[in-house]
Design an enzyme around this catalytic site. Structure first.
Site, PDB file in Angstrom:
ATOM      1  CE  LYS A  78      -5.788   2.181 -55.089  1.00  0.00           C
ATOM      2  NZ  LYS A  78      -7.013   2.486 -54.887  1.00  0.00           N
ATOM      3  CG  HIS A 111      -3.277   2.494 -51.184  1.00  0.00           C
ATOM      4  ND1 HIS A 111      -4.595   2.229 -50.562  1.00  0.00           N
ATOM      5  CD2 HIS A 111      -3.237   3.146 -51.245  1.00  0.00           C
ATOM      6  CE1 HIS A 111      -5.215   2.658 -50.524  1.00  0.00           C
ATOM      7  NE2 HIS A 111      -4.906   3.809 -51.837  1.00  0.00           N
TER       8      HIS A 111
END
Length: 277
Positions: A78, A111
């Protein structure tokens, strides 16, 4: 292991290993290695977890020990907020690749959406560049709300394949789940066991007794019954083995409904509309 199919036709294992809050030492390496040896084919990492180096070593040792190929695994990482912005995405991606010792990722996620909508949109454009150039197999998001996903779809070209969010019996996110299903975006749950908090719930334990399974297996199976990809974290060998042993039983509709009824709209993580790192 069951797979789900993304809106681009690619597939992903429905269950994997999470490594959030695992130290960047032999703990991370051995957990990942043990998981791969015991049938896990999906590992969920992130730059901000600060353990990608040892996760990567675990991947390499797991591949060797299990006698499989890199292509047999599905590795996620991420992009953290310090690499947001179209021109910064590739640097964040290459940092994770270097840390993990890999040539590509199967899935790369934003993220968090952050609180700056224009920056979020620019960042997704950078993700699209990675995907269009063939540097990553799939791109998606994490912790996005319905409104943020609608904005993304209205302003960008490529639809995310997945949205990784908080989802557990105390926070069932039914409206988001229904929206993702209608939009052909896969839902994935992080911290499905609520850092073990859910394992003491009376209803979960009663259903565990009824089925002869552990409370953790009940919650993981509940995720699977809802069509959600799930990534329970553990560093304990017997729990890693237990968590994947959920494909030999099913929950009844009544049992699923009892677990659904536990919803309290209770978060254990940040609110995505407010979190900015």
């Amino acid at each position: 292991m069951q797979n789900i199919t993304f809106n681009n036709g690619n597939t992903m294992p429905q269950l994997g290993l999470g490594v959030f809050r695992v130290e960047n030492d032999d703990t991370a390496k051995n957990a990942v290695k043990h998981a791969i040896i015991n049938g896990y084919r999906s590992i969920d990492a992130a730059l901000v977890y600060a353990n990608e180096e040892m996760v990567g070593q675990g991947i390499q040792e797991g591949i060797a020990a299990a006698g499989i190929q890199r292509e047999d695994l599905f590795i996620t990482s991420k992009l953290w907020l310090n690499h947001y912005g179209k021109d910064n995405v590739q640097e964040g991606y290459e940092t994770s690749l270097s840390n993990l010792g890999l040539d590509y990722l199967d899935l790369y996620l934003i993220h968090w959406p952050g609180t700056n909508e224009s920056l979020m949109l620019e960042t997704w454009e950078g993700m699209e560049v990675l995907y269009n150039e063939g540097k990553v197999k799939n791109i998606g998001v994490s912790n996005f709300t319905i409104e943020q996903l609608e904005l993304l779809e209205a302003k960008t070209t490529i639809k995310p394949v997945i949205n990784q969010v908080e989802f557990h019996p105390y926070f069932t996110q039914e409206s988001l789940r229904n929206y993702l299903a209608s939009a052909s975006i896969q839902m994935e749950s992080w911290s499905p066991l609520m850092n073990a908090e859910i394992l003491t719930d009376e209803t979960i334990n009663a259903i565990a007794d009824e089925t002869g399974k552990s409370p953790a297996q009940i919650v993981i199976r509940w995720n699977i019954e809802h069509g959600v990809v799930t990534i329970p974290k553990s560093v304990t060998p017997h729990r890693i083995e237990e968590n994947i042993n959920v494909f030999d039983f099913s929950l009844t509709e009544a049992q699923i409904n009892r677990i659904d009824a536990l919803n309290q709209d209770k978060r254990i993580g940040p609110n995505p509309t407010e979190f900015n790192g």
